[in-house]
Design a protein around this motif. Structure first.
Motif, short mmCIF file in Angstrom:
data_model
loop_
_atom_site.label_atom_id
_atom_site.label_comp_id
_atom_site.label_asym_id
_atom_site.label_seq_id
_atom_site.Cartn_x
_atom_site.Cartn_y
_atom_site.Cartn_z
N LEU A 129 -3.69 4.08 0.08
CA LEU A 129 -4.03 5.03 -0.98
C LEU A 129 -2.73 5.43 -1.66
O LEU A 129 -1.70 5.56 -0.99
N GLY A 130 -2.78 5.60 -2.97
CA GLY A 130 -1.54 5.93 -3.67
C GLY A 130 -1.72 7.05 -4.67
O GLY A 130 -2.79 7.22 -5.25
N THR A 131 -0.67 7.84 -4.83
CA THR A 131 -0.58 8.80 -5.93
C THR A 131 0.58 8.34 -6.80
O THR A 131 1.72 8.22 -6.31
N VAL A 132 0.30 8.05 -8.07
CA VAL A 132 1.32 7.52 -8.97
C VAL A 132 2.10 8.70 -9.54
O VAL A 132 1.58 9.49 -10.34
N CYS A 133 3.36 8.84 -9.13
CA CYS A 133 4.17 10.00 -9.53
C CYS A 133 4.97 9.76 -10.80
O CYS A 133 5.36 10.73 -11.46
N ARG A 182 4.80 -11.05 -7.24
CA ARG A 182 6.16 -11.54 -7.43
C ARG A 182 6.64 -11.26 -8.85
O ARG A 182 7.84 -11.27 -9.13
N ILE A 183 5.69 -11.01 -9.75
CA ILE A 183 6.02 -10.64 -11.13
C ILE A 183 6.40 -9.16 -11.16
O ILE A 183 5.68 -8.32 -10.60
N GLY A 184 7.51 -8.83 -11.78
CA GLY A 184 7.94 -7.44 -11.85
C GLY A 184 6.86 -6.55 -12.44
O GLY A 184 6.27 -6.89 -13.46
N HIS A 185 6.59 -5.40 -11.79
CA HIS A 185 5.53 -4.51 -12.25
C HIS A 185 5.91 -3.06 -11.97
O HIS A 185 6.70 -2.78 -11.06
N ALA A 186 5.35 -2.16 -12.75
CA ALA A 186 5.62 -0.73 -12.60
C ALA A 186 4.40 0.06 -13.03
O ALA A 186 3.75 -0.26 -14.02
N TYR A 187 4.09 1.12 -12.26
CA TYR A 187 2.94 1.98 -12.54
C TYR A 187 3.41 3.31 -13.13
O TYR A 187 4.42 3.87 -12.69
N VAL A 188 2.65 3.82 -14.10
CA VAL A 188 2.94 5.12 -14.71
C VAL A 188 1.64 5.89 -14.87
O VAL A 188 0.65 5.35 -15.40
N SER A 189 1.60 7.13 -14.40
CA SER A 189 0.43 7.99 -14.62
C SER A 189 0.41 8.45 -16.07
O SER A 189 1.40 8.96 -16.59
N THR A 190 -0.74 8.27 -16.74
CA THR A 190 -0.87 8.70 -18.13
C THR A 190 -1.87 9.83 -18.29
O THR A 190 -2.02 10.37 -19.38
N SER A 191 -2.58 10.18 -17.22
CA SER A 191 -3.56 11.28 -17.27
C SER A 191 -2.86 12.60 -17.00
O SER A 191 -1.71 12.64 -16.52
N ARG A 192 -3.57 13.68 -17.31
CA ARG A 192 -2.99 15.02 -17.09
C ARG A 192 -2.65 15.22 -15.62
O ARG A 192 -1.58 15.72 -15.28
N GLN A 193 -3.57 14.84 -14.75
CA GLN A 193 -3.31 14.90 -13.31
C GLN A 193 -2.76 13.54 -12.88
O GLN A 193 -3.11 12.51 -13.45
N LEU A 194 -1.91 13.55 -11.87
CA LEU A 194 -1.39 12.30 -11.36
C LEU A 194 -2.53 11.41 -10.89
O LEU A 194 -3.47 11.86 -10.24
#
Length: 228
Positions: A129-133, A182-194
């Motif tokens: 489970l993850g929380t995207v900070c 293996r492909i570079g990837h990054a997650y970003v929260s875009t909603s008001r809540q994480l």
């Protein structure tokens, strides 16, 4: 007749926190067991000496890319790395249950991970489970890369997933994504809540290894392609 009062649901237990100091001690013990110096582990894992040293001293939280590289170099199973501080991981041998809120939580660079079913070693998947900070994408330095494949499903909120190919995928609640990690990837929260996610990462599969090691065949004109 007076109706019975509804039962109050039991409070959800908090996840077991794996603090940086405990993680660092495990990392250092695994390195020492192999008789390696910091420089030797850095060379084998591709993680810098400074990063390893600070992580071992509990001064730095690692992202998935780094602890995946370190676990592979140390031949240390993720179950050993992220089992509860009070539980010794054992070989995977049967059905595993993680009750709500009883995963092992570790705060990384841009994620809070809650590792599920972490009491067993030898699993082919790492469920989490993850929380995207992260709130913004800063550039190529944010990309994570690790062997295997990755699946993510958005439980709440919304995320943008950036890839080093230049692609960006927007995900809302209920959306899912599967890709070659293996492909570079990054997650970003875009909603008001994480955003909250559930997903799984795998090690490099046998089929991926075979595909990577296949010789390059001659092209249609009969000219041999370069193999080095």
């Amino acid at each position: 007749m007076k109706e019975p009062r509804p039962r109050t649901p039991a409070p959800r237990p908090a996840a077991n926190n794996l603090d940086r100091e405990t993680f660092g001690r495990r990392l250092r013990a695994a390195r020492k067991q192999l008789g390696w110096t910091l420089a030797q582990l850095a060379e084998r894992s591709g993680v810098s000496i400074t990063t390893i040293s600070r992580a071992e001293r509990g001064q730095l939280a690692l992202g998935y890319e780094n602890f995946a590289a370190l676990s592979e170099a140390l031949q240390m199973d993720m179950g050993e790395m992220f089992s509860s501080a009070h539980t010794k991981a054992a070989q995977f041998s049967g059905p595993l249950v993680t009750r709500a809120g009883e995963g092992v939580a570790y705060r990384g660079e841009s994620f809070v991970y809650e590792f599920l079913n972490s009491s067993a070693v030898g699993k082919k998947m790492i469920p989490v489970l993850g929380t995207v900070c992260a709130r913004r994408f800063n550039g190529p330095e944010d990309f994570a890369r690790h062997p295997g494949e990755e699946f993510v499903y958005v439980l709440s909120g919304a995320v943008d997933v950036y890839f080093e190919t230049g692609q960006k995928v927007a995900l809302a609640k209920g959306d899912s994504l599967y890709f070659d990690s293996r492909i570079g990837h990054a997650y970003v929260s875009t909603s008001r809540q994480l955003a909250r996610t559930v997903g799984a990462m795998t090690a490099e599969s046998d089929s991926m290894q075979r595909a990577r090691n296949l010789p390059v065949l001659p092209d249609d004109d009969g000219a041999a392609a370069a193999t080095d």
